[in-house]
Design a protein around this motif. Structure first.
Motif, PDB file in Angstrom:
ATOM      1  N   LEU A 125      45.062-115.293 -70.328  1.00  0.00           N
ATOM      2  CA  LEU A 125      43.933-116.152 -70.668  1.00  0.00           C
ATOM      3  C   LEU A 125      42.758-115.242 -71.004  1.00  0.00           C
ATOM      4  N   ALA A 126      42.150-115.446 -72.180  1.00  0.00           N
ATOM      5  CA  ALA A 126      41.050-114.581 -72.619  1.00  0.00           C
ATOM      6  C   ALA A 126      40.003-115.398 -73.352  1.00  0.00           C
ATOM      7  N   THR A 173      47.000-107.833 -64.950  1.00  0.00           N
ATOM      8  CA  THR A 173      46.240-106.745 -65.567  1.00  0.00           C
ATOM      9  C   THR A 173      45.047-107.307 -66.332  1.00  0.00           C
ATOM     10  N   PRO A 174      43.962-106.542 -66.464  1.00  0.00           N
ATOM     11  CA  PRO A 174      42.802-107.007 -67.221  1.00  0.00           C
ATOM     12  C   PRO A 174      43.020-106.879 -68.725  1.00  0.00           C
ATOM     13  N   ILE A 175      42.242-107.641 -69.480  1.00  0.00           N
ATOM     14  CA  ILE A 175      42.226-107.551 -70.940  1.00  0.00           C
ATOM     15  C   ILE A 175      40.775-107.398 -71.375  1.00  0.00           C
ATOM     16  N   VAL A 176      40.467-106.301 -72.042  1.00  0.00           N
ATOM     17  CA  VAL A 176      39.105-106.031 -72.496  1.00  0.00           C
ATOM     18  C   VAL A 176      39.171-105.427 -73.888  1.00  0.00           C
ATOM     19  N   ALA A 177      38.346-105.921 -74.792  1.00  0.00           N
ATOM     20  CA  ALA A 177      38.335-105.372 -76.152  1.00  0.00           C
ATOM     21  C   ALA A 177      36.960-105.535 -76.784  1.00  0.00           C
ATOM     22  N   ALA A 201      42.434-111.815 -68.553  1.00  0.00           N
ATOM     23  CA  ALA A 201      43.432-111.236 -67.655  1.00  0.00           C
ATOM     24  C   ALA A 201      44.779-111.868 -67.966  1.00  0.00           C
ATOM     25  N   GLY A 202      45.826-111.185 -67.547  1.00  0.00           N
ATOM     26  CA  GLY A 202      47.156-111.721 -67.812  1.00  0.00           C
ATOM     27  C   GLY A 202      48.188-111.146 -66.864  1.00  0.00           C
ATOM     28  N   ARG A 203      49.327-111.800 -66.803  1.00  0.00           N
ATOM     29  CA  ARG A 203      50.483-111.253 -66.098  1.00  0.00           C
ATOM     30  C   ARG A 203      51.353-110.604 -67.164  1.00  0.00           C
ATOM     31  N   THR A 204      51.395-109.282 -67.151  1.00  0.00           N
ATOM     32  CA  THR A 204      52.041-108.523 -68.216  1.00  0.00           C
ATOM     33  C   THR A 204      53.002-107.496 -67.634  1.00  0.00           C
ATOM     34  N   SER A 205      53.735-106.823 -68.548  1.00  0.00           N
ATOM     35  CA  SER A 205      54.671-105.772 -68.132  1.00  0.00           C
ATOM     36  C   SER A 205      54.269-104.412 -68.707  1.00  0.00           C
ATOM     37  N   ILE A 206      52.982-104.224 -68.998  1.00  0.00           N
ATOM     38  CA  ILE A 206      52.557-102.967 -69.618  1.00  0.00           C
ATOM     39  C   ILE A 206      52.764-101.760 -68.707  1.00  0.00           C
TER      40      ILE A 206
END
Length: 280
Positions: free
Chosen positions: A130-131, A158-162, A146-151
């Motif tokens: 969700l962003a 994990t966070p999402i920032v751009a 933020a999201g549930r990821t496999s990075i």
């Protein structure tokens, strides 16, 4: 039979959705990642489409199948003799909504089946994110979420920032996590990109393989820096090429509590990729 049924069902859903498509693409990619001890070779097939729902919302769907083959050149104990092939079937559904002229939020849900040869319901995992993006002026866009990821291999939050900046009509710039990118297009047929991304994946192991060591997942992660080139070779067809390097590459086996059972110590290595895409 279960594997064939699931693959056919997912492709049928995507084909039915194409009747209402507004944008569509299909691509095949081949990638090799050799290291000092292990060589990784991956084939990926994906179908994407999106559709606008009115003036403020949009949906998109990406159906993806990938096959990873692992070649162990240094194998003194035959510890991983059966761990040479992994599969993934993934369907990413995205919904975006414009809250205002400058503010938009995007939600994604990603059911994924990651397995070796025997697909079971226990191999299914749900990821997603969700962003919110905020336009600042005519050239700057900020994204947080933020999201549930496999990075990082095993699934986790994990966070999402751009920070996106459009320098001019030919150059776009993004700095963020997990992905950063600079793109330049000197004409309508050529696109050059310099990318940096944190990426990874996980695969559930077959019961016959993990019985002796309590391992339940094989996980891979790395940070990849690469130069990419996409060329329109005519009409709706595109070729893409990728050359880069994997940093901090990890390949481990985890137990049911995501504790490390075995570390392959692969070391870092370069990345080479080629692909073909049809899009409209």
């Amino acid at each position: 039979m279960k594997v064939r049924f699931l693959i056919c069902s997912l492709f049928l859903i995507s084909v039915l959705g194409l009747k209402a498509q507004e944008n569509f693409s299909a691509n095949v990619n081949f990638k090799t990642e050799p290291t000092d001890k292990i060589n990784f070779n991956e084939t990926d097939i994906a179908i994407f489409y999106q559709k606008e729902l009115g003036t403020k919302s949009k949906i998109a769907n990406t159906l993806d199948y990938s096959n990873l083959k692992v070649n162990y050149e240094f194998n003194p104990y035959n510890f991983y003799e059966d761990q040479d092939k992994f599969n993934q079937i993934q369907d990413k559904f995205e919904y975006s909504y414009e809250m205002s002229e400058k503010t938009k939020w995007q939600f994604s849900i990603v059911p994924t089946a990651n397995f070796q040869s025997n697909l079971d319901f226990s191999d299914l995992t749900v990821l997603g994110s969700l962003a919110i993006s905020q336009q600042i002026g005519s050239k700057v866009n900020v994204i947080v979420g933020a999201g549930r990821t496999s990075i990082f291999g095993a699934p986790k939050i994990t966070p999402i920032v751009a920070f996106d900046y459009k320098m001019n009509d030919k150059t776009d710039f993004r700095i963020g996590f997990p992905d950063s990118k600079i793109s330049y297009s000197n004409n309508v047929r050529n696109k050059f990109s310099l990318t940096n991304s944190f990426n990874g994946n996980f695969y559930h192991l077959d019961e016959s393989i993990n019985a002796d060591n309590n391992a339940e997942k094989a996980v891979l992660s790395q940070m990849t820096s690469a130069l990419e080139y996409e060329r329109n070779v005519g009409g709706n067809w595109f070729l893409n090429f990728k050359a880069g390097y994997d940093f901090d590459k990890k390949y481990n086996l985890l137990d049911s509590s995501d504790h490390k059972v075995y570390d392959y110590n692969t070391g870092n290595g370069y990345v080479l990729g080629i692909g073909i895409k049809y899009k409209q």
